[in-house]
Design an enzyme around this catalytic site. Sequence first.
Site, PDB file in Angstrom:
ATOM      1  CB  CYS A 125      -3.055   0.601  -2.544  1.00 15.58           C
ATOM      2  SG  CYS A 125      -3.051   2.355  -2.975  1.00 15.58           S
ATOM      3  CB  CYS A 179      -9.599   4.820   0.035  1.00 17.32           C
ATOM      4  SG  CYS A 179      -7.998   5.280   0.723  1.00 17.32           S
ATOM      5  CG  HIS A 210      -5.337   5.259   4.007  1.00 20.18           C
ATOM      6  ND1 HIS A 210      -4.785   4.605   2.930  1.00 20.18           N
ATOM      7  CD2 HIS A 210      -4.304   5.872   4.641  1.00 20.18           C
ATOM      8  CE1 HIS A 210      -3.479   4.826   2.917  1.00 20.18           C
ATOM      9  NE2 HIS A 210      -3.164   5.585   3.945  1.00 20.18           N
ATOM     10  CG  ASP A 225      -1.826   1.252   1.249  1.00 18.32           C
ATOM     11  OD1 ASP A 225      -2.447   1.541   0.208  1.00 18.32           O
ATOM     12  OD2 ASP A 225      -1.915   1.936   2.290  1.00 18.32           O
ATOM     13  CB  SER A 226       0.191   4.749  -0.887  1.00 20.81           C
ATOM     14  OG  SER A 226      -0.973   4.896  -0.104  1.00 20.81           O
ATOM     15  CD  GLU A 270      -0.492   7.475   5.297  1.00 17.12           C
ATOM     16  OE1 GLU A 270       0.692   7.659   5.609  1.00 17.12           O
ATOM     17  OE2 GLU A 270      -0.948   6.347   5.027  1.00 17.12           O
TER      18      GLU A 270
HETATM   19  N1  DGL Z   1      -4.772   3.384   0.560  1.00 16.21           N
HETATM   20  C1  DGL Z   1      -4.852   3.871  -0.751  1.00 16.21           C
HETATM   21  C2  DGL Z   1      -6.131   3.528  -1.468  1.00 16.21           C
HETATM   22  O1  DGL Z   1      -6.707   2.545  -1.180  1.00 16.21           O
HETATM   23  C3  DGL Z   1      -4.457   5.217  -1.129  1.00 16.21           C
HETATM   24  C4  DGL Z   1      -4.180   6.253  -0.267  1.00 16.21           C
HETATM   25  C5  DGL Z   1      -3.308   7.293  -0.885  1.00 16.21           C
HETATM   26  O2  DGL Z   1      -2.110   7.076  -0.879  1.00 16.21           O
HETATM   27  O3  DGL Z   1      -3.847   8.311  -1.354  1.00 16.21           O
HETATM   28  O4  DGL Z   1      -6.560   4.207  -2.349  1.00 16.21           O
END
Ligand code: DGL
Length: 295
Positions: free
Chosen positions: A95, A214, A216, A32-33, A180
């Site tokens: 992600c 997402c 997150h 993931d990012s 984050e």
């Molecule tokens: N967790 C990521 C997603 O599912 C992206 C978050 C990001 O880096 O903007 O899209």
Amino acid sequence: MRSSLRTSHFQYHIIAVEINYPSQPGPIGVFDSGYGGLTILREIRKALPQYDYLYLGDNARAPYGSRSFDIVYDFTREAVDELFRRGCHLVILACNTASAKALRTIQQHFLPISDPDRRVLGVIRPTVEILGKVSKKRHIGLLATPGTVRSHSYRMEIQKIYPGMEITEQECPMWVPLVETGEFNGDGADYFVKKYIDQLLLADPEIDTLILGCTHYPLLLPKIRQYTPGHIRILPQGELVAESLKDYLRRHPSMAERCTSGGTVEYLTTESPERFDPLASLFMNTPIHSSRITL
Ligand code: DGL
């Protein structure tokens, strides 16, 4: 084997870089990012506790959500290459932004020249597949990063599998930064959580199913639930991805054999472990000790 350098969206140049990925079985890679993929890893581990996992968060370069296609592809390809080098035969892009903007190109252009026997899977398909079973009104709402929304990957996938289903897409540019920075429980988060949900439901009041597109966003779930009318179903992406991976490994025993089963997890981050570990430990509900790498 050779690696490729991409110089523009459709142009590839083969360069003579030898890649010697380890051939012996290895852990399942989860990328993931940043922290978001941990919400997917948590569910995958519940469903498939027997395997070893190698998590990589590109926290130093997160968020990906507002970056261009080329950059998300380059960063994701570097991460996949790193996980392959560390012995993974199977990598999950945990992600949505990377799945939306990089998965297809990795499958079509990177795997054939790096190692056609390795696999990279995303999170969008398993999330969309369930919609036919859960949405009665066939009106879906998507909450996601600007990158995922603008790629229209969910819309395209839905149209392929369920033609006629309505999807309304809402960008939530502030949600990943709230996660984050560890502000997802704070009072300040309420304003932005309510704002995007209200905008989405104003655009289509018929929505009966919500995709949190997402990885997150599960961290914001208590607040998302608070501002979403009770009759709207919120899909648990982590569980859907975990079930789909379980099914994939059942259908591909030769890949299952190339995944080691010691029940371990190792964490890598491109940020400093001092920053990664406290929040990651909170996400995983257990102390995490990561190692820093550069991509
Ligand atoms: N967790 C990521 C997603 O599912 C992206 C978050 C990001 O880096 O903007 O899209």
